[in-house]
Enzyme design. Structure first.
Site, short mmCIF file in Angstrom:
data_model
loop_
_atom_site.label_atom_id
_atom_site.label_comp_id
_atom_site.label_asym_id
_atom_site.label_seq_id
_atom_site.Cartn_x
_atom_site.Cartn_y
_atom_site.Cartn_z
N ASP A 198 0.41 5.20 0.13
CA ASP A 198 -0.56 6.25 0.40
C ASP A 198 0.19 7.57 0.54
O ASP A 198 1.19 7.64 1.25
CB ASP A 198 -1.32 5.92 1.69
CG ASP A 198 -2.53 6.81 1.91
OD1 ASP A 198 -2.39 8.04 1.77
OD2 ASP A 198 -3.60 6.28 2.22
N ASP B 14 3.41 1.31 3.17
CA ASP B 14 2.81 1.27 4.51
C ASP B 14 3.20 -0.08 5.12
O ASP B 14 2.64 -1.12 4.76
CB ASP B 14 1.30 1.42 4.39
CG ASP B 14 0.62 1.56 5.74
OD1 ASP B 14 1.24 1.22 6.76
OD2 ASP B 14 -0.54 2.01 5.78
N ASP C 205 0.86 -1.19 0.00
CA ASP C 205 0.00 0.00 0.00
C ASP C 205 0.89 1.24 0.00
O ASP C 205 1.73 1.40 0.88
CB ASP C 205 -0.90 -0.02 1.24
CG ASP C 205 -1.77 1.23 1.37
OD1 ASP C 205 -1.95 1.94 0.37
OD2 ASP C 205 -2.26 1.49 2.48
#
Length: 335
Positions: free
Chosen positions: A98, A243, A96
């Site tokens: 972000d 992440d 992930d």
């Protein structure tokens, strides 16, 4: 109340007209939903499983969700309430990226997406080159970033400790490049050294600045000059800001491809070509029919074919822009 009813109607229309991509072996996955009607409270209903696509579609049309998630893990009994009773069978490797987790904070939604795109390109290049990963898919998250789903068989059985090693390799968490007078034998150290060697070969000015040559990095015993040069070199450009908890977690819930992100109204979208992909055009889920909304503050908005300043008060916008602002809490529906 009127705003929520409008949003629920739009989300229900979307799910009634569009197919949502169920994950591989979906019968072995846990699903979770955040009901739209309970917003602004974020209440998650989880430990749900489905035996058929028909059952899944019936559920989302009768319980219109603001967010849909599924487990990266495969389970024998995915609907069990207690995690220890589910019977873990393995898990996809998930990454992930972000914009909220990047070291430099973006000043706008558009800039955040640009930064996340640069990071996802770095990530996928390393996954292919260093890990030999081929069976992976990239998805725009519907928010401010991207997800990568890796399905290669050899990664399915990895535990949290092994996945954290991958995180350390990508983020370069304390790689310990030099141990005494030798290079460390870790994968992260090798990655840093390969990067430095390549930079030295490409740029003679760097060779002069550091006063070392590429060949110096191949010697078994290192001189103090080489050690100092290696330790002071800036490797921040090499770090990939994934992440970490998402990748390390073997039971993670991740957004379902094709579903809507309840905080933007954008679609979780598979990315075929990251270079040309534009989430503010390619992930739109709604049409351009005019909708009147009430805006509380001055905004700069660029989405779809709409671009411009929006001032407080009643404003007529394309449906996709209206839904976007409503989901972000910047506007309310005005019939």
């Amino acid at each position: 109340m009127l705003t929520k009813l409008f949003l629920k109607k739009k989300f229900e229309e979307y799910y009634s007209k569009n197919e949502v991509e169920l994950p591989r072996k979906f019968k072995n996955r846990e699903f979770a939903f955040v009901p739209l009607e309970l917003l602004p409270d974020f209440v998650m209903h989880r430990h749900i499983s489905f035996r058929s696509e028909t059952d899944f579609r019936a559920y989302i049309l009768s319980n219109v969700p603001a967010h849909i998630y599924f487990s990266s893990a495969y389970y024998e009994r995915p609907a069990e309430d207690k995690m220890e009773n589910k019977g873990w069978l393995g898990a996809d490797l998930i990454f992930d990226i972000d914009a909220d987790h990047l070291p430099v904070k973006a000043q706008s939604f558009e800039k955040a997406l640009e930064m996340a795109k640069r990071e996802i390109k770095k990530l996928t290049a390393v996954l292919r080159a260093d890990f030999g990963i081929r069976d992976m898919k990239i998805y725009f998250s519907g928010g401010r970033g991207y997800h990568v789903h890796v399905h290669d068989e050899e990664f399915l059985s990895l535990g949290s400790a092994e996945r954290r090693e991958i995180v350390d390799y990508l983020r370069l968490n304390s790689p310990k490049i030099v141990v005494e007078d030798r290079f460390a034998n870790s994968n992260a150290a090798k990655r840093v050294l390969n990067y430095l060697r390549k930079k030295l070969e490409e740029d003679e000015r760097l060779t002069s600045k550091l006063k070392i040559k590429p060949a110096d990095l191949k010697k078994e015993k290192l001189t103090k000059k080489v050690i100092r040069a290696v330790e002071k070199f800036d490797y921040s450009a090499l770090s990939i800001y994934i992440d970490a908890p998402v990748t390390a977690d073997v039971k993670r819930l991740i957004r379902l491809p094709g579903s809507l992100h309840g905080k933007t109204g954008l679609r979780v979208t598979e990315v075929e070509d990251i270079e040309s992909f534009n989430p503010l055009k390619d992930a739109l889920a709604f049409g351009d029919e005019a909708v009147v909304v009430k805006v509380a503050r001055k905004l700069n908005l660029s989405i779809g074919d709409f671009s411009g300043k929006i001032y407080p008060g009643r404003v007529k916008l394309p449906e996709y822009a209206a839904v976007f602002l409503i989901c972000r809490g910047d506007a309310s529906y005005d019939s």
